[in-house]
Each structure stands twice: as C-alpha cells, then as structure tokens.
Design a protein around this motif. Sequence first.
Motif, PDB file in Angstrom:
ATOM      1  N   ALA A 111       0.828  -1.211   0.000  1.00  0.00           N
ATOM      2  CA  ALA A 111       0.000   0.000   0.000  1.00  0.00           C
ATOM      3  C   ALA A 111       0.863   1.262   0.000  1.00  0.00           C
ATOM      4  N   HIS A 112       1.923   1.263   0.796  1.00  0.00           N
ATOM      5  CA  HIS A 112       2.818   2.434   0.834  1.00  0.00           C
ATOM      6  C   HIS A 112       3.482   2.648  -0.526  1.00  0.00           C
ATOM      7  N   LEU A 113       3.919   1.565  -1.151  1.00  0.00           N
ATOM      8  CA  LEU A 113       4.674   1.694  -2.398  1.00  0.00           C
ATOM      9  C   LEU A 113       3.796   2.024  -3.595  1.00  0.00           C
ATOM     10  N   ARG A 114       2.539   1.630  -3.563  1.00  0.00           N
ATOM     11  CA  ARG A 114       1.631   1.965  -4.678  1.00  0.00           C
ATOM     12  C   ARG A 114       1.420   3.464  -4.812  1.00  0.00           C
ATOM     13  N   ASP A 115       1.587   4.195  -3.719  1.00  0.00           N
ATOM     14  CA  ASP A 115       1.370   5.638  -3.729  1.00  0.00           C
ATOM     15  C   ASP A 115       2.568   6.443  -4.227  1.00  0.00           C
ATOM     16  N   VAL A 116       3.690   5.771  -4.473  1.00  0.00           N
ATOM     17  CA  VAL A 116       4.896   6.468  -4.929  1.00  0.00           C
ATOM     18  C   VAL A 116       4.701   6.891  -6.386  1.00  0.00           C
ATOM     19  N   PRO A 117       4.945   8.172  -6.696  1.00  0.00           N
ATOM     20  CA  PRO A 117       4.824   8.623  -8.087  1.00  0.00           C
ATOM     21  C   PRO A 117       5.717   7.806  -9.015  1.00  0.00           C
ATOM     22  N   ALA A 147      10.001   5.355   4.897  1.00  0.00           N
ATOM     23  CA  ALA A 147      10.615   6.068   6.018  1.00  0.00           C
ATOM     24  C   ALA A 147       9.533   6.342   7.065  1.00  0.00           C
ATOM     25  N   GLY A 148       9.875   6.166   8.301  1.00  0.00           N
ATOM     26  CA  GLY A 148       8.921   6.391   9.374  1.00  0.00           C
ATOM     27  C   GLY A 148       8.053   5.180   9.675  1.00  0.00           C
ATOM     28  N   THR A 149       8.239   4.102   8.923  1.00  0.00           N
ATOM     29  CA  THR A 149       7.527   2.859   9.215  1.00  0.00           C
ATOM     30  C   THR A 149       8.502   1.907   9.907  1.00  0.00           C
ATOM     31  N   ARG A 150       8.017   0.768  10.311  1.00  0.00           N
ATOM     32  CA  ARG A 150       8.908  -0.204  10.958  1.00  0.00           C
ATOM     33  C   ARG A 150       9.665  -1.048   9.947  1.00  0.00           C
ATOM     34  N   PHE A 151       9.390  -0.835   8.661  1.00  0.00           N
ATOM     35  CA  PHE A 151      10.038  -1.615   7.609  1.00  0.00           C
ATOM     36  C   PHE A 151      11.310  -0.921   7.145  1.00  0.00           C
TER      37      PHE A 151
END
Length: 67
Positions: A22-28, A58-62
């Motif tokens: 989900a986080h990576l899908r939002d990357v332009p 960044a800011g996640t636990r991953f």
Amino acid sequence: MSELTFFVAGMGCRRCVREVTAHLRDVPGVETVSADGRRSLVRVGGSMTTDAVLAALAGTRFRPVPR
C-alpha cells in the motif's frame, strides 16, 4: 520501465506485505508492486526513483535495503 528490488526487513506476515504494498503503490511513477513475504523481497516497476521508494517506507517499521 525500470525495476527495483529491495530486501525489506520486518516484512514477514500477510498484513505486513499488504502494508508495504500500500505504501509503495502511492509512490509517483510506480506501476507494479510485487511483494514476497517469505523471502522479504519487494519488486517495484515503473519510472520511480530509488529515493522515492525509500522515502515511502521512512517512518515505518520496515527497513528497505536495495539489492
């Protein structure tokens, strides 16, 4: 289209895979995201930059590590 592969520490369960995806899908520029929780690997395809992908987590636990 370029492809980036990352080892993502801390991504071992299905919920974690969904969260990272989900986080990576939002990357332009990201067109595809493929995450393998067993191997903790993520492949991202598109016209995105490595810095943009790293910033998305960044800011996640991953903790992504480019391969």
